[in-house]
Design a protein around this motif. Structure first.
Motif, PDB file in Angstrom:
ATOM      1  N   ASN A  22      45.111  36.072  39.521  1.00  0.00           N
ATOM      2  CA  ASN A  22      46.102  36.570  38.591  1.00  0.00           C
ATOM      3  C   ASN A  22      46.302  38.266  38.277  1.00  0.00           C
ATOM      4  OD1 ASN A  22      47.344  35.729  36.010  1.00  0.00           O
ATOM      5  ND2 ASN A  22      45.153  36.684  35.075  1.00  0.00           N
ATOM      6  N   LEU A  23      45.416  39.067  38.709  1.00  0.00           N
ATOM      7  CA  LEU A  23      45.673  40.034  38.630  1.00  0.00           C
ATOM      8  C   LEU A  23      45.653  40.773  39.707  1.00  0.00           C
ATOM      9  CD1 LEU A  23      45.313  42.581  36.494  1.00  0.00           C
ATOM     10  CD2 LEU A  23      42.903  42.731  36.972  1.00  0.00           C
TER      11      LEU A  23
ATOM     12  N   LEU B 297      43.195  46.050  39.821  1.00  0.00           N
ATOM     13  CA  LEU B 297      41.885  45.962  39.151  1.00  0.00           C
ATOM     14  C   LEU B 297      40.447  46.951  39.975  1.00  0.00           C
ATOM     15  CD1 LEU B 297      39.201  43.731  38.605  1.00  0.00           C
ATOM     16  CD2 LEU B 297      39.302  42.790  40.877  1.00  0.00           C
TER      17      LEU B 297
ATOM     18  N   VAL C 228      46.624  51.549  34.185  1.00  0.00           N
ATOM     19  CA  VAL C 228      45.394  50.954  34.326  1.00  0.00           C
ATOM     20  C   VAL C 228      44.192  51.968  34.074  1.00  0.00           C
ATOM     21  CG1 VAL C 228      44.338  49.984  36.396  1.00  0.00           C
ATOM     22  CG2 VAL C 228      46.645  48.847  35.376  1.00  0.00           C
TER      23      VAL C 228
ATOM     24  N   PHE D 245      52.071  43.887  32.589  1.00  0.00           N
ATOM     25  CA  PHE D 245      51.126  43.078  33.351  1.00  0.00           C
ATOM     26  C   PHE D 245      51.576  41.522  31.376  1.00  0.00           C
ATOM     27  CE2 PHE D 245      48.784  46.507  34.672  1.00  0.00           C
ATOM     28  CZ  PHE D 245      48.467  45.772  35.504  1.00  0.00           C
TER      29      PHE D 245
ATOM     30  N   GLN E 277      46.897  38.916  31.291  1.00  0.00           N
ATOM     31  CA  GLN E 277      46.707  39.520  33.333  1.00  0.00           C
ATOM     32  C   GLN E 277      45.784  40.675  32.025  1.00  0.00           C
ATOM     33  OE1 GLN E 277      50.251  40.523  34.916  1.00  0.00           O
ATOM     34  NE2 GLN E 277      49.617  39.520  37.125  1.00  0.00           N
TER      35      GLN E 277
ATOM     36  N   GLU F 273      42.539  39.390  31.605  1.00  0.00           N
ATOM     37  CA  GLU F 273      41.639  39.477  32.873  1.00  0.00           C
ATOM     38  C   GLU F 273      41.135  40.479  32.976  1.00  0.00           C
ATOM     39  OE1 GLU F 273      41.123  38.151  37.481  1.00  0.00           O
ATOM     40  OE2 GLU F 273      43.010  37.345  35.987  1.00  0.00           O
ATOM     41  N   LEU F 274      41.859  41.385  32.504  1.00  0.00           N
ATOM     42  CA  LEU F 274      41.878  43.045  32.683  1.00  0.00           C
ATOM     43  C   LEU F 274      40.600  43.556  32.182  1.00  0.00           C
ATOM     44  CD1 LEU F 274      42.032  45.995  34.390  1.00  0.00           C
ATOM     45  CD2 LEU F 274      44.186  46.571  32.623  1.00  0.00           C
TER      46      LEU F 274
ATOM     47  N   ARG G  70      37.436  42.378  32.996  1.00  0.00           N
ATOM     48  CA  ARG G  70      37.039  42.740  34.488  1.00  0.00           C
ATOM     49  C   ARG G  70      35.904  44.152  34.052  1.00  0.00           C
ATOM     50  NH1 ARG G  70      38.206  39.909  38.865  1.00  0.00           N
ATOM     51  NH2 ARG G  70      36.696  41.601  39.797  1.00  0.00           N
TER      52      ARG G  70
END
Length: 181
Positions: free
Chosen positions: A58-59, A64, A117, A143, A147, A150-151, A154
């Motif tokens: 997904n990312l 990541l 990011v 994104f 995303q 999830e980011l 994470r």
């Protein structure tokens, strides 16, 4: 020296051995897995989550790894910096470029998305409760909401790994080149 001795294969439960093997296919995290195996639900669930997230792709990998190295450097976790910096090289960032993180100003190897990011990873790590709405909104240029979720997860999970690894002094595996945070 690791504060909790890593379990041998014989000392692990059958479920923990299966998760240990699955995590071994994910990456060189043998020492982490052997300590986490003392609590099989931790090892099992973390392994399942990480492998599922990787499989769904997904990312973007570069985003990541930029986030993971940034968080780990901010938290001074040599274990995680050592494991994730080489993955940044695979994603196109030189070791010198990785060493500059989290400094993004005038960074010749980072584009606007990369910088967003890194800045986001820093904000979540250092001041998550004081972030501005614009810091999340800025990511929407690159994104989706899925995303970004999830980011964010994470980044937070990486912070937990950093604390776990440092508190228990998890040793870097011999096949991983040490990189100082």
């Amino acid at each position: 020296m690791t504060r909790i001795p890593p379990l041998s294969d014989q000392e692990m439960t059958a479920d923990a051995r299966a998760s240990h093997a699955a995590l071994g296919a994910y990456g060189p995290f043998d020492n982490w897995a052997r300590v986490a195996a003392y609590c099989p639900p931790v090892l099992n669930h973390v392994t399942g989550m990480l492998t599922t997230l990787r499989e769904q792709e997904n990312l973007p990998r570069r985003a990541l790894e930029l986030a993971m190295v940034t968080v780990s450097k901010l938290n001074a976790c040599d274990y995680c910096v050592s494991h994730h910096t080489p993955l940044l090289s695979v994603a196109g960032l030189s070791p010198e470029g990785a060493s500059r993180l989290p400094d993004v100003e005038d960074h010749p190897e980072l584009d606007a998305c990369d910088k967003a990011v890194v800045r986001y990873a820093e904000a979540v790590t250092i001041r998550s409760g004081r972030m501005k709405d614009a810091e999340v909104a800025d990511l929407r240029e690159w994104f989706t909401d899925a995303q970004i979720v999830e980011l964010t997860w994470r980044i937070a999970l990486c912070g937990a790994f950093n604390r776990f690894n440092d508190a228990l002094q998890i040793q870097i595996e011999p096949e991983v080149e040490p990189v100082s945070a």
